[in-house]
Write a protein that holds these residues in place. Structure first.
Motif, PDB file in Angstrom:
ATOM      1  N   GLY A   1      11.011   8.996   3.397  1.00  0.00           N
ATOM      2  CA  GLY A   1       9.979   7.727   3.181  1.00  0.00           C
ATOM      3  C   GLY A   1      10.219   6.782   4.538  1.00  0.00           C
TER       4      GLY A   1
ATOM      5  N   SER B   1       3.868   1.840   2.682  1.00  0.00           N
ATOM      6  CA  SER B   1       4.902   2.656   2.353  1.00  0.00           C
ATOM      7  C   SER B   1       4.324   4.161   2.553  1.00  0.00           C
ATOM      8  CB  SER B   1       5.141   2.362   0.841  1.00  0.00           C
ATOM      9  OG  SER B   1       6.316   3.026   0.375  1.00  0.00           O
ATOM     10  N   HIS B   2       5.089   5.017   3.133  1.00  0.00           N
ATOM     11  CA  HIS B   2       4.703   6.273   3.444  1.00  0.00           C
ATOM     12  C   HIS B   2       5.679   7.453   3.183  1.00  0.00           C
ATOM     13  CE1 HIS B   2       1.357   4.857   5.737  1.00  0.00           C
ATOM     14  NE2 HIS B   2       1.985   3.937   6.170  1.00  0.00           N
TER      15      HIS B   2
ATOM     16  N   PRO C   1       0.980  13.793  -6.567  1.00  0.00           N
ATOM     17  CA  PRO C   1       1.424  12.938  -5.849  1.00  0.00           C
ATOM     18  C   PRO C   1       0.599  11.458  -6.185  1.00  0.00           C
ATOM     19  CG  PRO C   1      -0.200  14.518  -4.630  1.00  0.00           C
ATOM     20  CD  PRO C   1       0.406  15.028  -5.908  1.00  0.00           C
ATOM     21  N   GLN C   2      -0.200  11.475  -7.004  1.00  0.00           N
ATOM     22  CA  GLN C   2      -0.847  10.268  -7.563  1.00  0.00           C
ATOM     23  C   GLN C   2       0.214   9.429  -8.554  1.00  0.00           C
ATOM     24  OE1 GLN C   2      -3.627   8.968  -5.934  1.00  0.00           O
ATOM     25  NE2 GLN C   2      -3.023  10.849  -4.554  1.00  0.00           N
TER      26      GLN C   2
ATOM     27  N   LYS D   1       0.718  -1.083  -0.147  1.00  0.00           N
ATOM     28  CA  LYS D   1       0.179   0.032   0.074  1.00  0.00           C
ATOM     29  C   LYS D   1       0.824   1.127  -0.032  1.00  0.00           C
ATOM     30  CE  LYS D   1      -4.031  -2.272   2.195  1.00  0.00           C
ATOM     31  NZ  LYS D   1      -4.858  -2.242   3.328  1.00  0.00           N
ATOM     32  N   ALA D   2       0.910   2.061  -0.976  1.00  0.00           N
ATOM     33  CA  ALA D   2       1.633   3.336  -1.233  1.00  0.00           C
ATOM     34  C   ALA D   2       0.853   4.393  -1.583  1.00  0.00           C
ATOM     35  CB  ALA D   2       2.546   3.041  -2.397  1.00  0.00           C
ATOM     36  N   PRO D   3       1.292   5.747  -1.386  1.00  0.00           N
ATOM     37  CA  PRO D   3       0.588   6.736  -1.839  1.00  0.00           C
ATOM     38  C   PRO D   3      -0.064   6.844  -3.212  1.00  0.00           C
ATOM     39  CG  PRO D   3       2.610   7.375  -0.776  1.00  0.00           C
ATOM     40  CD  PRO D   3       2.766   5.686  -1.048  1.00  0.00           C
ATOM     41  N   ASN D   4       0.338   5.994  -4.139  1.00  0.00           N
ATOM     42  CA  ASN D   4      -0.065   5.872  -5.354  1.00  0.00           C
ATOM     43  C   ASN D   4      -0.974   4.960  -5.690  1.00  0.00           C
ATOM     44  OD1 ASN D   4       2.271   4.455  -5.711  1.00  0.00           O
ATOM     45  ND2 ASN D   4       2.359   4.703  -7.640  1.00  0.00           N
TER      46      ASN D   4
ATOM     47  N   ASP E   1       6.826  11.762   2.832  1.00  0.00           N
ATOM     48  CA  ASP E   1       6.429  12.988   3.261  1.00  0.00           C
ATOM     49  C   ASP E   1       6.095  13.820   1.613  1.00  0.00           C
ATOM     50  OD1 ASP E   1       6.135  15.955   3.389  1.00  0.00           O
ATOM     51  OD2 ASP E   1       8.127  15.966   4.640  1.00  0.00           O
ATOM     52  N   LEU E   2       4.994  13.972   1.255  1.00  0.00           N
ATOM     53  CA  LEU E   2       4.755  14.339  -0.052  1.00  0.00           C
ATOM     54  C   LEU E   2       4.845  15.783  -0.502  1.00  0.00           C
ATOM     55  CD1 LEU E   2       1.510  12.360  -0.911  1.00  0.00           C
ATOM     56  CD2 LEU E   2       3.965  11.816  -1.545  1.00  0.00           C
TER      57      LEU E   2
END
Length: 124
Positions: free
Chosen positions: A92, A108-109, A122-123, A38-41, A111-112
């Motif tokens: 990250g 997965s995190h 960010p997508q 699971k990631a920001p995108n 700082d965007l």
């Protein structure tokens, strides 16, 4: 996490160092067939999903620095900074679950804010 060493920590370190060195095949050797990232995108499933995410991501980096990996026998947290095309020292962290020596989940995190400040999406 109560311990700072363990089998998950070792697996997480090896996986992270592999993708940071752009050795995707080696990184995937630590991933279970049914793993989920699971990631920001988005959410990526299985080894093919991991390759879809981590291959282009690692390939786009100018460099990476592993700060530390803390963990026990089932969970680990890998903290790092990345040199991306839009920012250096881009922070990250991956929270990694390991079962039977293989990674089953990565959260997965990032700082965007450096990406947003650079005018990126960010997508993607």
């Amino acid at each position: 996490m109560s311990a700072t060493t363990g089998s998950a920590q070792k697996t997480a370190r090896a996986y992270t160092e592999a993708w940071m060195n752009k050795d995707i095949d080696k990184a995937l050797a630590y991933v279970a067939d049914d793993a989920v990232c699971k990631a920001p995108n988005g959410t990526f499933e299985g080894k093919e999903g991991f390759q879809t995410f981590i291959g282009p991501f690692a390939g786009s980096l100018n460099g990476a620095t592993l700060i530390d990996v803390l963990g026990d026998d089932t969970h680990a947290a890998a903290v790092y900074t990345l040199d991306a095309p839009f920012a250096n020292d881009f922070p990250g962290m991956d929270y990694i679950t390991v079962k039977d020596g293989l990674i089953t989940q990565v959260l997965s995190h990032f700082d965007l804010s450096p990406l947003i400040q650079a005018g990126g999406n960010p997508q993607h």
